[in-house]
Design a protein around this motif. Structure first.
Motif, PDB file in Angstrom:
ATOM      1  N   GLY A  77     -24.448 -27.273 -26.246  1.00  0.00           N
ATOM      2  CA  GLY A  77     -24.793 -28.689 -26.295  1.00  0.00           C
ATOM      3  C   GLY A  77     -26.161 -28.954 -26.885  1.00  0.00           C
ATOM      4  N   LEU A  78     -27.035 -27.955 -26.854  1.00  0.00           N
ATOM      5  CA  LEU A  78     -28.350 -28.081 -27.474  1.00  0.00           C
ATOM      6  C   LEU A  78     -28.362 -27.563 -28.904  1.00  0.00           C
ATOM      7  CD1 LEU A  78     -30.601 -26.985 -24.462  1.00  0.00           C
ATOM      8  CD2 LEU A  78     -30.117 -29.300 -25.259  1.00  0.00           C
ATOM      9  N   LEU A  79     -27.397 -26.710 -29.244  1.00  0.00           N
ATOM     10  CA  LEU A  79     -27.321 -26.160 -30.586  1.00  0.00           C
ATOM     11  C   LEU A  79     -26.704 -27.130 -31.587  1.00  0.00           C
ATOM     12  CD1 LEU A  79     -26.105 -22.546 -29.712  1.00  0.00           C
ATOM     13  CD2 LEU A  79     -28.323 -23.138 -30.702  1.00  0.00           C
ATOM     14  N   ILE A  80     -25.765 -27.932 -31.139  1.00  0.00           N
ATOM     15  CA  ILE A  80     -24.966 -28.721 -32.078  1.00  0.00           C
ATOM     16  C   ILE A  80     -25.683 -29.967 -32.581  1.00  0.00           C
ATOM     17  CG2 ILE A  80     -23.762 -30.154 -30.357  1.00  0.00           C
ATOM     18  CD1 ILE A  80     -21.186 -29.578 -32.046  1.00  0.00           C
ATOM     19  N   PRO A 125     -27.685 -29.474 -36.861  1.00  0.00           N
ATOM     20  CA  PRO A 125     -28.156 -28.176 -37.382  1.00  0.00           C
ATOM     21  C   PRO A 125     -27.041 -27.244 -37.847  1.00  0.00           C
ATOM     22  CG  PRO A 125     -29.244 -28.726 -35.302  1.00  0.00           C
ATOM     23  CD  PRO A 125     -28.144 -29.710 -35.474  1.00  0.00           C
ATOM     24  N   LEU A 126     -25.831 -27.409 -37.301  1.00  0.00           N
ATOM     25  CA  LEU A 126     -24.725 -26.514 -37.657  1.00  0.00           C
ATOM     26  C   LEU A 126     -23.782 -27.134 -38.676  1.00  0.00           C
ATOM     27  CD1 LEU A 126     -23.803 -25.203 -34.062  1.00  0.00           C
ATOM     28  CD2 LEU A 126     -25.529 -24.333 -35.649  1.00  0.00           C
ATOM     29  N   GLY A 127     -24.170 -28.261 -39.236  1.00  0.00           N
ATOM     30  CA  GLY A 127     -23.271 -29.034 -40.084  1.00  0.00           C
ATOM     31  C   GLY A 127     -22.651 -28.248 -41.220  1.00  0.00           C
ATOM     32  N   ASN A 128     -23.422 -27.367 -41.844  1.00  0.00           N
ATOM     33  CA  ASN A 128     -22.893 -26.635 -43.001  1.00  0.00           C
ATOM     34  C   ASN A 128     -22.029 -25.444 -42.601  1.00  0.00           C
ATOM     35  OD1 ASN A 128     -25.033 -25.141 -41.976  1.00  0.00           O
ATOM     36  ND2 ASN A 128     -25.633 -24.333 -43.978  1.00  0.00           N
ATOM     37  N   ALA A 143     -16.162 -25.134 -28.107  1.00  0.00           N
ATOM     38  CA  ALA A 143     -15.124 -24.571 -28.974  1.00  0.00           C
ATOM     39  C   ALA A 143     -15.564 -24.548 -30.430  1.00  0.00           C
ATOM     40  CB  ALA A 143     -13.832 -25.368 -28.825  1.00  0.00           C
ATOM     41  N   SER A 144     -16.138 -25.645 -30.903  1.00  0.00           N
ATOM     42  CA  SER A 144     -16.534 -25.706 -32.314  1.00  0.00           C
ATOM     43  C   SER A 144     -17.767 -24.847 -32.587  1.00  0.00           C
ATOM     44  CB  SER A 144     -16.783 -27.154 -32.735  1.00  0.00           C
ATOM     45  OG  SER A 144     -17.845 -27.740 -31.996  1.00  0.00           O
ATOM     46  N   VAL A 145     -18.716 -24.793 -31.649  1.00  0.00           N
ATOM     47  CA  VAL A 145     -19.897 -23.949 -31.833  1.00  0.00           C
ATOM     48  C   VAL A 145     -19.496 -22.475 -31.825  1.00  0.00           C
ATOM     49  CG1 VAL A 145     -22.117 -23.253 -30.850  1.00  0.00           C
ATOM     50  CG2 VAL A 145     -21.491 -25.664 -30.901  1.00  0.00           C
ATOM     51  N   LEU A 146     -18.554 -22.113 -30.952  1.00  0.00           N
ATOM     52  CA  LEU A 146     -18.068 -20.735 -30.923  1.00  0.00           C
ATOM     53  C   LEU A 146     -17.460 -20.352 -32.268  1.00  0.00           C
ATOM     54  CD1 LEU A 146     -17.252 -18.133 -29.253  1.00  0.00           C
ATOM     55  CD2 LEU A 146     -15.043 -19.292 -28.918  1.00  0.00           C
ATOM     56  N   ALA A 147     -16.565 -21.204 -32.778  1.00  0.00           N
ATOM     57  CA  ALA A 147     -15.844 -20.865 -33.999  1.00  0.00           C
ATOM     58  C   ALA A 147     -16.731 -20.903 -35.231  1.00  0.00           C
ATOM     59  CB  ALA A 147     -14.661 -21.818 -34.176  1.00  0.00           C
TER      60      ALA A 147
END
Length: 356
Positions: free
Chosen positions: A281-284, A35-38, A303-307
């Motif tokens: 972990g559920l968002l990524i 879901p956060l790929g873009n 770290a990657s979801v935060l950034a």
């Protein structure tokens, strides 16, 4: 120089905020399909990142992410006073072999999957004390290196229980400092700021190692949830807040299993975070189309979801104040094979929107 003071028994509040000058995130193909790929700065289709080994791949991943964050802040590695970074590998070799090439004074960290929270906490304290104008904080993980380090070689094809999480191939990095970034119109390649505001760190809560006697290394959510509960409770108590004082509470990588345990444990303390809680972990990943069982994990998850996701939304003002609580399972191959339990730890960072 900013100022900080002890708040309660485990927290620090910064009377002058620590500014997040920039952030960057690079992820692997599976994460890019989520879901956060873009939102990631870069998605690599090559899991080896142009190298010959999984460990070298993760080193390259973290180094490239750190370089992006430094560049977004309009800086060079020579401008960075010190770096706090870590990963899941023995002797934190992904970080030391990667960032070593940047010639930055370096502190290698191991907080398991809580490492980004640990890095931001130590970095914020260093900025507050006047020990550096620009500090780099970074963390990374790689699915293949984690499987090799803690579980089974990929070729073994072991079955995974539904409680297991999927180690994220990704890295997140931030540059923090004592001065606000220059206001400008937000663009794809601009620092983490816009003409209306920026993100700042206003407080931290240092976690304790919490051991509930869990022995199942394939149920990381269960191992880490008690630590998340303790740190969130401590943060609320030290700062005199309720869950409603936060627009969102982000745990690192508890997954579906750990999220339920965390909410149950807090409910026993008469704390209900269900309306504001989200888990990186559920968002990524999208579990309806991506088979990751309980969700994502690894230092690179939070770290990657935060950034990529959380900080830009704070900058926009979508959330005025959030609590970032990455969680870690403190085990090694040796401790697990000797029959030791898997204790957990969680570090909390209070991040707020500031108008210019």
């Amino acid at each position: 120089m900013t100022a900080g003071k002890q708040t309660g028994s485990a927290s620090i509040s910064f009377e002058q905020p620590v500014y997040i000058e920039s952030a960057a995130a690079i992820a692997g193909k599976k994460e890019g399909d989520g879901p956060l790929g873009n939102l990631f700065d870069m998605v690599s289709k090559d899991p080896l990142f142009g190298t010959q080994t999984w460990e070298a791949a993760e080193s390259t991943l973290q180094k490239e992410t750190a370089g992006l964050a430094i560049g977004k802040a309009g800086l060079t590695p020579r401008d960075i006073r010190m770096a706090f970074a870590g990963d899941l590998l023995a002797q934190t070799i992904a970080s030391s072999f990667g960032i070593a090439e940047m010639d930055i004074p370096f502190y290698g960290l191991y907080g398991a999957c809580s490492t980004m929270g640990e890095a931001l906490s130590l970095g914020a304290m260093a900025v507050s004390a006047g020990y550096g104008e620009h500090i780099l904080c970074a963390a990374s993980s790689h699915f293949a290196t984690a499987e090799k380090e803690f579980r089974f070689p990929l070729g073994y094809g072991s079955q995974r229980p539904l409680s297991a999480t999927w180690t994220v191939t990704g890295s997140g990095a931030c540059v923090i400092g004592s001065r606000p970034p220059v206001p400008q119109e937000r663009s794809e390649h601009s620092p983490l700021c816009c003409s209306s505001g920026c993100a700042v760190i206003t407080g931290i809560t240092t976690g304790k190692v919490i051991d509930y006697g869990f022995h199942d290394s394939l149920n990381m959510g269960g191992c880490m949830a008690p630590a998340a509960c303790d740190t969130i409770w401590q943060n609320l108590y030290d700062f005199g807040r309720t869950p409603q004082d936060y627009d969102a509470v982000f745990t690192g990588d508890l997954g579906m299993v750990g999220q339920r345990i965390l909410q149950d444990l807090l409910f026993e303390k008469h704390i209900d975070i269900s309306k504001v809680h989200q888990d990186c972990g559920l968002l990524i990943y999208d579990n309806t189309s991506q088979d990751t069982h309980s969700g994502g994990s690894g230092c690179g998850c939070a770290a990657s979801v935060l950034a990529a996701y959380i900080l830009p939304e704070v900058v926009r003002g979508t959330w005025k104040r959030i609590l970032f609580v990455p969680t870690g399972a403190m085990l090694s191959k040796v401790s697990y094979n000797e029959g030791e339990a898997v204790p957990g730890i969680a570090h909390a960072v209070v991040i707020e929107h500031r108008d210019f």
